[in-house]
Design a protein around this motif. Structure first.
Motif, PDB file in Angstrom:
ATOM      1  N   UNK A 245      -1.406 -34.365   1.777  1.00 23.79           N
ATOM      2  CA  UNK A 245      -0.728 -33.866   2.847  1.00 23.79           C
ATOM      3  C   UNK A 245      -0.494 -34.741   3.943  1.00 23.79           C
ATOM      4  N   UNK A 246       0.410 -35.200   4.314  1.00 23.52           N
ATOM      5  CA  UNK A 246       0.760 -36.555   5.154  1.00 23.52           C
ATOM      6  C   UNK A 246       1.307 -35.879   6.670  1.00 23.52           C
ATOM      7  N   UNK A 247       0.630 -36.165   7.507  1.00 28.78           N
ATOM      8  CA  UNK A 247       0.928 -35.926   8.851  1.00 28.78           C
ATOM      9  C   UNK A 247       2.006 -37.013   9.542  1.00 28.78           C
ATOM     10  N   UNK A 288       4.657 -33.276   6.850  1.00 27.26           N
ATOM     11  CA  UNK A 288       4.828 -32.294   7.785  1.00 27.26           C
ATOM     12  C   UNK A 288       4.751 -32.906   9.205  1.00 27.26           C
ATOM     13  N   UNK A 289       5.457 -32.291  10.070  1.00 28.00           N
ATOM     14  CA  UNK A 289       5.270 -32.747  11.492  1.00 28.00           C
ATOM     15  C   UNK A 289       5.216 -31.375  12.329  1.00 28.00           C
ATOM     16  N   UNK A 290       6.269 -31.402  13.329  1.00 23.37           N
ATOM     17  CA  UNK A 290       6.382 -30.289  14.050  1.00 23.37           C
ATOM     18  C   UNK A 290       7.281 -29.197  13.156  1.00 23.37           C
ATOM     19  N   UNK A 321       4.028 -33.208  18.217  1.00 20.31           N
ATOM     20  CA  UNK A 321       2.789 -32.624  17.945  1.00 20.31           C
ATOM     21  C   UNK A 321       3.136 -31.984  16.633  1.00 20.31           C
ATOM     22  N   UNK A 322       2.372 -32.090  15.704  1.00 22.34           N
ATOM     23  CA  UNK A 322       2.204 -31.423  14.147  1.00 22.34           C
ATOM     24  C   UNK A 322       2.064 -29.976  14.344  1.00 22.34           C
ATOM     25  N   UNK A 344      -3.973 -36.387   5.424  1.00 25.42           N
ATOM     26  CA  UNK A 344      -4.165 -37.821   6.337  1.00 25.42           C
ATOM     27  C   UNK A 344      -3.309 -37.291   7.512  1.00 25.42           C
ATOM     28  N   UNK A 345      -4.291 -37.349   8.604  1.00 23.99           N
ATOM     29  CA  UNK A 345      -4.081 -37.234  10.004  1.00 23.99           C
ATOM     30  C   UNK A 345      -4.663 -37.988  11.027  1.00 23.99           C
TER      31      UNK A 345
END
Length: 445
Positions: A245-247, A288-290, A321-322, A344-345
């Motif tokens: 999961x990539x922020x 994912x992000x916003x 912001x995510x 990953x954040x």
């Protein structure tokens, strides 16, 4: 005429002639010498020009570069040169590399004998994914006189794409296949027990665990020739789902050593996905992000790594912001089987964690969640420097506060049973693979 250039030696000789003519006004006996020198100079330039331009293709050059460059790695570029003149030549080579590298030092010099070939090798390290455009390879040829140059141009308008670090992926893959991952900092994990997946019954060999002895099979194999001991063989659990999961939020835009945190996470995700497939697990991705980006279900089909590579290549950082609530809703709707989720954040403060903690706890309830975030290496370097004045004391105090908050984030996540990795960006890949192998060996997935 566009291919005609003059060397530094030409301009120095011309300056010398001008000074000689100036001196001849004061010393008239120098004037005949200056005239002879001028005629000789012009004659030599004409002779060298004829030598260089009488061959239509006196020099051949070619740039060899792959169609894909590996982001964050040193990528080799080779320029092949061939002298087709019948006399030695001296060459100056200028390669027009993409503007993204911001380099003006790609200048090489070489001397070639008649019909000789030579290869010049150098390396480029891109720090951004995307399309890169190479210009021409400019070769300036000179005869042994080195007064006049002739320019040749080759390999113009070469387009290449910079992909996530596939060179690093291949390196880990090769060392994994030869059981040499320890060379890259991957630790050997002691197994705490057996996995529950039975493989076969086989004869006992020295060194096998006596606890795996199969006494019923041993009794059936016993006869007049004696007793043949049999043991149960187990194998690692396979076909487990591993999701990265990539922020892509604003916190992942921070640069370290030329690469953003997002690029570090993308490179580590590519390598880890490949290792998971080698371990017979299924690899998937979610960005994912916003808002939610791309979701690639965990699979282990032929060509799946190519899908992962192409998906990672297209990712870009967003500056909002995510939304972790949207992340939780997407995972709950699309990932039904218990899986290993590697998030990953980056969290800089405990307050930032508290805003997202309820959603992380819900993810950890249904899946094995591993939160991976980053140390600020520049701040760590500041902490190791001595304070020499009041301003340095203030800066170190603030740096200590941020470093302490990072450690508090780790403790708070572990308090709720959430696995964590706090790592420097350059050590991200090795630390992530170590944790994955540890969780797999402990049977937690």
């Amino acid at each position: 005429m566009k291919a005609l250039y003059f060397s530094l030696r030409f301009w120095l000789a011309l300056i010398g002639l001008v000074l000689l003519f100036v001196a001849a006004y004061a010393l008239p006996f120098l004037f005949p010498v200056a005239r002879i020198a001028l005629f000789v100079f012009v004659a030599l330039c004409l002779i060298e020009g004829v030598i260089l331009f009488r061959h239509r293709k006196g020099i051949f050059a070619r740039r060899d570069v792959t169609d894909r460059l590996s982001n964050g790695d040193e990528n080799p570029v080779t320029i092949y040169l061939e002298n087709r003149y019948t006399l030695p030549v001296y060459l100056e080579i200028i390669d027009e590399i993409p503007f993204q590298f911001q380099r003006r030092d790609v200048l090489f010099r070489a001397g070639l004998k008649p019909n000789e070939t030579k290869a010049i090798r150098y390396e480029l390290r891109p720090t951004r994914r995307g399309e890169y455009s190479f210009g021409a390879v400019n070769v300036y040829a000179m005869s042994p006189l080195q007064l006049v140059k002739r320019r040749y141009q080759f390999s113009q308008d070469k387009q290449v794409a910079v992909y996530p670090s596939y060179l690093q992926m291949r390196q880990y893959e090769l060392l994994a296949a030869t059981n040499r991952l320890s060379e890259l900092g991957i630790k050997r994990v002691r197994r705490l027990g057996h996995s529950m997946e039975f493989e076969q019954v086989r004869p006992y060999t020295r060194g096998d665990d006596v606890r795996t002895m199969n006494w019923k099979a041993t009794a059936r194999r016993s006869g007049a020739r004696g007793t043949d001991l049999m043991v149960n063989a187990y194998q690692d659990e396979r076909s487990q789902a591993v999701y990265c999961l990539i922020d892509k939020g604003r916190m992942m835009k921070s640069p370290f050593e030329g690469l953003t945190l997002l690029d570090y996470a993308i490179n580590a995700s590519l390598v880890l996905s490949n290792i998971a497939l080698l371990k017979q697990d299924r690899a998937g991705l979610l960005t994912f992000s916003n808002r939610i980006g791309q979701l690639l279900p965990a699979e282990r089909r032929p060509g799946h790594m190519l899908k992962i590579l192409e998906l990672l290549y297209r990712q870009k950082t967003r500056f909002l912001e995510s939304d972790y609530e949207a992340l939780y809703a997407t995972v709950r709707a699309h990932i039904r089987q218990r899986s290993l989720l590697l998030l990953f954040t980056n969290f800089e403060t405990v307050n930032g964690l508290h805003r997202q903690l309820p959603f992380l706890r819900r993810l950890a309830k249904d899946h094995l969640l591993l939160v991976i975030f980053f140390e600020n290496t520049e701040m760590a370097a500041l902490l190791n420097q001595p304070a020499t004045n009041t301003e340095d004391v203030y800066q170190k105090t603030i740096a200590e506060k941020f470093a302490y908050e990072k450690k508090q984030i780790v403790k708070e996540l572990q308090q709720y049973g959430i696995q964590t990795i706090l790592t420097a960006p350059r050590n991200l890949t090795a630390n992530t693979i170590n944790k994955y192998l540890e969780l797999k060996a402990r049977g937690m997935i």
